[in-house]
Scaffold this active site. Structure first.
Site, PDB file in Angstrom:
ATOM      1  N   GLU A 197       0.973  -1.106   0.160  1.00  0.00           N
ATOM      2  CA  GLU A 197      -0.219  -0.099  -0.026  1.00  0.00           C
ATOM      3  C   GLU A 197       0.415   1.122   0.214  1.00  0.00           C
ATOM      4  O   GLU A 197       1.937   1.567   0.272  1.00  0.00           O
ATOM      5  CB  GLU A 197      -1.250  -0.231   1.105  1.00  0.00           C
ATOM      6  N   LYS A 235       2.414   4.163   1.254  1.00  0.00           N
ATOM      7  CA  LYS A 235       2.752   5.088   2.378  1.00  0.00           C
ATOM      8  C   LYS A 235       2.090   7.117   2.321  1.00  0.00           C
ATOM      9  O   LYS A 235       3.604   7.546   1.725  1.00  0.00           O
ATOM     10  CB  LYS A 235       3.701   4.786   3.073  1.00  0.00           C
ATOM     11  N   ASP A 247       2.143  10.388   2.685  1.00  0.00           N
ATOM     12  CA  ASP A 247       2.695  10.987   3.897  1.00  0.00           C
ATOM     13  C   ASP A 247       1.915  12.574   4.583  1.00  0.00           C
ATOM     14  O   ASP A 247       2.269  13.313   4.193  1.00  0.00           O
ATOM     15  CB  ASP A 247       4.350  11.837   3.454  1.00  0.00           C
ATOM     16  N   TYR A 292      -6.586   2.439   5.900  1.00  0.00           N
ATOM     17  CA  TYR A 292      -5.735   1.466   5.667  1.00  0.00           C
ATOM     18  C   TYR A 292      -6.215   0.474   6.795  1.00  0.00           C
ATOM     19  O   TYR A 292      -5.194  -0.592   6.174  1.00  0.00           O
ATOM     20  CB  TYR A 292      -4.454   2.239   5.567  1.00  0.00           C
ATOM     21  N   LYS A 333      10.720   2.435   2.750  1.00  0.00           N
ATOM     22  CA  LYS A 333      11.117   3.807   3.029  1.00  0.00           C
ATOM     23  C   LYS A 333      12.183   3.643   1.430  1.00  0.00           C
ATOM     24  O   LYS A 333      12.926   2.961   1.550  1.00  0.00           O
ATOM     25  CB  LYS A 333      12.029   4.033   4.269  1.00  0.00           C
ATOM     26  N   CYS A 335      32.305  30.544  22.456  1.00  0.00           N
ATOM     27  CA  CYS A 335      30.896  30.924  22.192  1.00  0.00           C
ATOM     28  C   CYS A 335      30.255  31.184  21.513  1.00  0.00           C
ATOM     29  O   CYS A 335      30.501  32.913  21.753  1.00  0.00           O
ATOM     30  CB  CYS A 335      29.968  29.703  24.018  1.00  0.00           C
ATOM     31  N   CYS A 364      27.717  33.071  24.066  1.00  0.00           N
ATOM     32  CA  CYS A 364      27.792  33.942  25.619  1.00  0.00           C
ATOM     33  C   CYS A 364      29.779  34.199  25.480  1.00  0.00           C
ATOM     34  O   CYS A 364      30.612  35.031  26.246  1.00  0.00           O
ATOM     35  CB  CYS A 364      27.673  33.611  27.194  1.00  0.00           C
ATOM     36  N   CYS A 367      30.007  24.369  25.247  1.00  0.00           N
ATOM     37  CA  CYS A 367      30.175  25.816  25.457  1.00  0.00           C
ATOM     38  C   CYS A 367      30.178  25.281  27.582  1.00  0.00           C
ATOM     39  O   CYS A 367      29.547  25.251  27.514  1.00  0.00           O
ATOM     40  CB  CYS A 367      29.569  26.958  25.701  1.00  0.00           C
ATOM     41  N   CYS A 422      25.064  30.896  29.683  1.00  0.00           N
ATOM     42  CA  CYS A 422      25.498  31.344  28.212  1.00  0.00           C
ATOM     43  C   CYS A 422      23.837  31.225  27.663  1.00  0.00           C
ATOM     44  O   CYS A 422      22.766  30.348  27.958  1.00  0.00           O
ATOM     45  CB  CYS A 422      25.999  30.065  28.064  1.00  0.00           C
TER      46      CYS A 422
END
Length: 676
Positions: free
Chosen positions: A116, A118, A120, A226, A312, A406, A409, A424, A430
């Site tokens: 069947e 599938k 989305d 389904y 898939k 970072c 920060c 960090c 931060c």
């Protein structure tokens, strides 16, 4: 016939049946019997009759597809039958392995399958009673979803009343937007200077989750079915399932019946090859054992059935250009590089960013700013850079150098031994880490603070209204009204959501704290043994390691979290702001039901399933969703289905409500006291 000629209620009912027949021919059979103009004229006639005689309006009238009132919020509902997810296959070898396992379990040399599309879209369960649509619910987490009945009623190919009066029916399907209507919808939004939907799936999900059903009615949604989850009539195979759906007026998914795995694989490949010609998005093919009797033998795993698998499709790849590489800081301090891309359509949606994961990946793929790259969606979901195309690179191109500080920060980044990520270390100061932690606490599976997104958290932090998550619960209406795009209604809704978030179950509260390695499932394992916050504070690593499923890393993280002075201050501040949690009663371990496994099926006269589940678990019993050789008892109510049949076949003890009440009374205090 003019309105005046419809003199009686019976005349109007005949008109409704006529319109329902035309809808069935158009939406389910794809064989329209009248023109759109003729249908519209008949529909307007019905509206005029109902306006003149509002007392005649029927629940299954085509006019009832469009709701009127705007809902305050979606009610949660426990699914009578869990909505399972599917295991995935990515190759022909995976499919043959699936077939071998099925044949071995059934003791057969070959098995027939249904192959069947599938779709989305958004998974949905619809309940019909005596043929009338009474409930539409999203999948949610598979155990519970949101009630969206009014929005489902706006979908034109969903019958409000079945062609046959089936006493009890729960069907599962997928809500989606076909490709052409989705493109038209986005074109309209672009003209109106509104944000475009990223893809058809997001548009369908967003439409169904509109609190105003009139908005959902304006979107050209469709729904194909389904699976039958529960049915008062006997159905023997998937072929019969799909045939019955057509007879009832439900639009089934496109399917191919295959007698062998070779035929099923050929069907999968043919569908994959013609994927672009299908008028709606599919992200794979579902292969199901055709015989429902065989499915009952195969049973299910914890979250997936053993009788079905999703093949898939290989990820669609496209070329684009890296316009920049930026870094983001998550709530645990991990700094993640992200490629900004020239926007490109991939697998049905516009992609403008893709994660690069870490410094090592950037070096191994040699991705640079200005590079032409190949991108795809991992699992058709997460955009990723597959490879760069150095042969098309500019002579002035230079390798990307990972930052040493970072971006949020300015702290010097660190990289621990054995880790690929730069972090960090400024956990308490931060801004990005703090805001990401607050966003995690607001998530649906955590404290579920509806309306609190990253943009609003950013505003609250930037204006100094909050510095930690505890600050959320001290906000006033005046505080919020000073922010951009925060009107009275939005502020009131947020304050209501914050108030409701003050008393969530303890497992969700623990998950909301963001303890490293402690996801929702781990928090549930912990709460089963540590039912109060004080238990967590007192727990040692040695004690935690005695809990089934808890390893050294989790034990260390939990003890470390509750011994940290900063976290202790946060918990104290949350408590001072009125944030608590629901305390779970410890299961009784010395009762006659302790350690026994129950399965509930059918409808009990005096208890909901959740009530009965709570009563059993409070006496040490375990409640599961499927019947197996390890099941001790099956509690069967009215309209019990295949689980009861399997229990009989396995020789498992079947209990009635009266019998379970006697066992419950023997196993503990009074039932009524527990129910209160």
């Amino acid at each position: 016939m003019r309105v005046a000629e419809y003199k009686t209620k019976e005349d109007m009912l005949a008109l409704i049946e006529q319109l329902r027949h035309y809808e069935y021919c158009y939406y389910v059979l794809d064989r329209p019997e009248i023109s759109d103009g003729t249908y519209d004229a008949l529909y307007q006639t019905l509206l005029a009759i109902e306006a003149a005689h509002p007392e005649w309006v029927q629940a299954d009238s085509p006019s009832q597809r469009v709701g009127g009132a705007v809902a305050e919020g979606f009610e949660s509902v426990q699914h009578r039958v869990p909505l399972l997810s599917l295991a995935n296959a990515f190759s022909e070898a995976d499919l043959r392995n699936f077939d071998a396992q099925v044949c071995r379990a059934l003791g057969k040399s070959q098995v027939a399958y249904s192959v069947e599309h599938k779709i989305d879209g958004l998974s949905m369960a619809l309940t019909y009673r005596d043929g009338l649509l009474v409930l539409g619910a999203t999948r949610g987490n598979g155990q519970a979803g949101e009630v969206v009945t009014d929005n489902v009623k706006t979908i034109r190919n969903v019958p409000l009343r079945l062609n046959e009066p089936v006493a009890d029916l729960i069907v599962r399907g997928e809500v989606y937007l076909p490709k052409a209507p989705f493109a038209a919808l986005n074109a309209e939004r672009e003209k109106a200077d509104l944000p475009l939907f990223a893809n058809a799936r997001n548009a369908a999900a967003g439409s169904i989750r509109q609190l105003d059903s009139k908005i959902a009615a304006q979107r050209p949604l469709s729904l194909r079915f389904y699976d039958i989850l529960a049915c008062s009539e006997e159905v023997a195979s998937q072929v019969e399932v799909l045939d019955h759906m057509r007879q009832w007026g439900l639009k089934p998914v496109e399917a191919v019946h295959c007698e062998t795995i070779d035929e099923a694989i050929a069907a999968c490949m043919a569908i994959a090859e013609n994927r672009e010609a299908i008028p709606y998005d599919i992200d794979g093919v579902v292969i199901k054992v055709d015989s429902l009797a065989d499915r009952r033998v195969l049973d299910v795993r914890a979250k997936t059935p053993r009788w079905a698998i999703a093949y898939k499709f290989p990820a669609e790849q496209q070329e684009t250009v890296v316009t920049d590489i930026v870094t983001q800081v998550g709530r645990t301090g991990v700094v993640t590089p992200v490629a900004d891309l020239l926007p490109t359509m991939v697998a049905g949606s516009l992609v403008s960013r893709a994660t690069l994961h870490n410094e090592d990946l950037i070096k191994s793929k040699d991705v640079r700013v200005g590079d032409r790259v190949v991108i795809q969606k991992a699992g058709d979901v997460i955009p990723e850079v597959v490879r760069s195309l150095p042969e098309e690179r500019s002579a002035s191109s230079r390798p990307y150098i990972f930052p040493k500080f970072c971006p949020s920060c300015g702290s010097h980044l660190i990289r621990l031994d054995g880790e690929a990520a730069w972090r960090c270390p400024n956990r308490l100061g931060c801004p990005s880490q703090i805001q990401a932690g607050i966003l995690h606490m607001a998530a649906r599976d955590a404290l579920d603070i509806d309306g609190l997104g990253p943009a609003l958290i950013g505003q609250l932090y930037a204006t100094g209204l909050i510095r930690t998550a505890a600050g959320l619960f001290t906000l006033t209406k005046d505080d919020l009204l000073q922010l951009e795009r925060m009107g009275d209604k939005r502020v009131d809704n947020l304050l209501t959501a914050l108030d409701q978030a003050k008393n969530r179950p303890l497992d969700r509260f623990i998950y909301a704290l963001g303890i490293p390695l402690v996801g929702l499932n781990v928090s549930r394992l912990l709460v089963n043994q540590l039912p109060t916050l004080d238990d967590f504070r007192r727990a040692s690593e040695e004690e935690l390691l005695t809990i089934d499923g808890i390893g050294p890393g989790i034990a260390e993280a939990v003890v470390g979290y509750f011994s940290d002075p900063a976290n202790q201050r946060l918990l104290a501040d949350l408590k001072a702001a009125g944030v608590g949690y629901s305390v779970l009663e410890r299961p009784q371990e010395d009762t006659p039901l302790a350690g026994k496994t129950f399965v509930l099926t059918g409808t009990l006269p005096d208890y909901s399933r959740s009530e009965m589940k709570t009563l059993l678990e409070a006496r040490g019993a375990k409640v599961t969703g499927s019947v197996s050789k390890r099941t001790d008892f099956v509690l069967a109510g009215e309209d019990a289905g295949s689980k009861l049949d399997k229990a009989h076949a396995l020789g498992i003890t079947i209990l009635t409500q009266d019998e379970i009440e006697l066992l419950l009374e023997k196993a503990g205090a009074s039932i009524e006291a527990d129910r209160r």
